[in-house]
Motif scaffolding. Structure first.
Motif: not given
Length: 120
Positions: A88-117
């Protein structure tokens, strides 16, 4: 820009398994560190698992270690999270993330999430 779409969430009984998928589009996830985070009701978003691009090392939260496995398929531009022995402690919305640093700037992307109950 990277667009991320999660799928595979749902309702599962305690002790069961689910496999989450994250499909990336717009750009290849090669070169990105990719991972999963989750947010339970009334709590802040927390880290679950990540695979770095280089070196290709996986990091797993202690709370899910031994139960969850993260993997990526760069050719298919996808990320996965195999979740076993759910509780039950795993119940949450799970989000996917992609990140990298390009020339000192962080690019960070998120999905909308998928619910796990997880029900007892």
């Amino acid at each position: 820009q990277v667009q991320l779409v999660e799928s595979g969430g749902g309702l599962v009984q305690a002790g069961g398994s689910l496999r989450l998928s994250c499909a990336a589009s717009g750009r290849s996830i090669s070169g990105y560190d990719v991972g999963w985070y989750r947010q339970a009701p009334g709590k802040e978003r927390e880290f679950v698992a990540r695979i770095n691009w280089s070196p290709s090392v996986a990091y797993i939260s202690d709370s899910v270690k031994g139960r969850f496995t993260i993997s990526r398929d760069n050719a298919k531009n996808m990320l996965f999270l195999q979740m076993n022995s759910l509780n039950r402690d795993d119940t949450a919305i799970y989000y996917c993330n992609a990140a990298r640093v390009v020339f000192g700037t962080r690019q960070n992307y998120w999905g909308q999430g998928t619910r796990v109950t997880v029900s007892s």
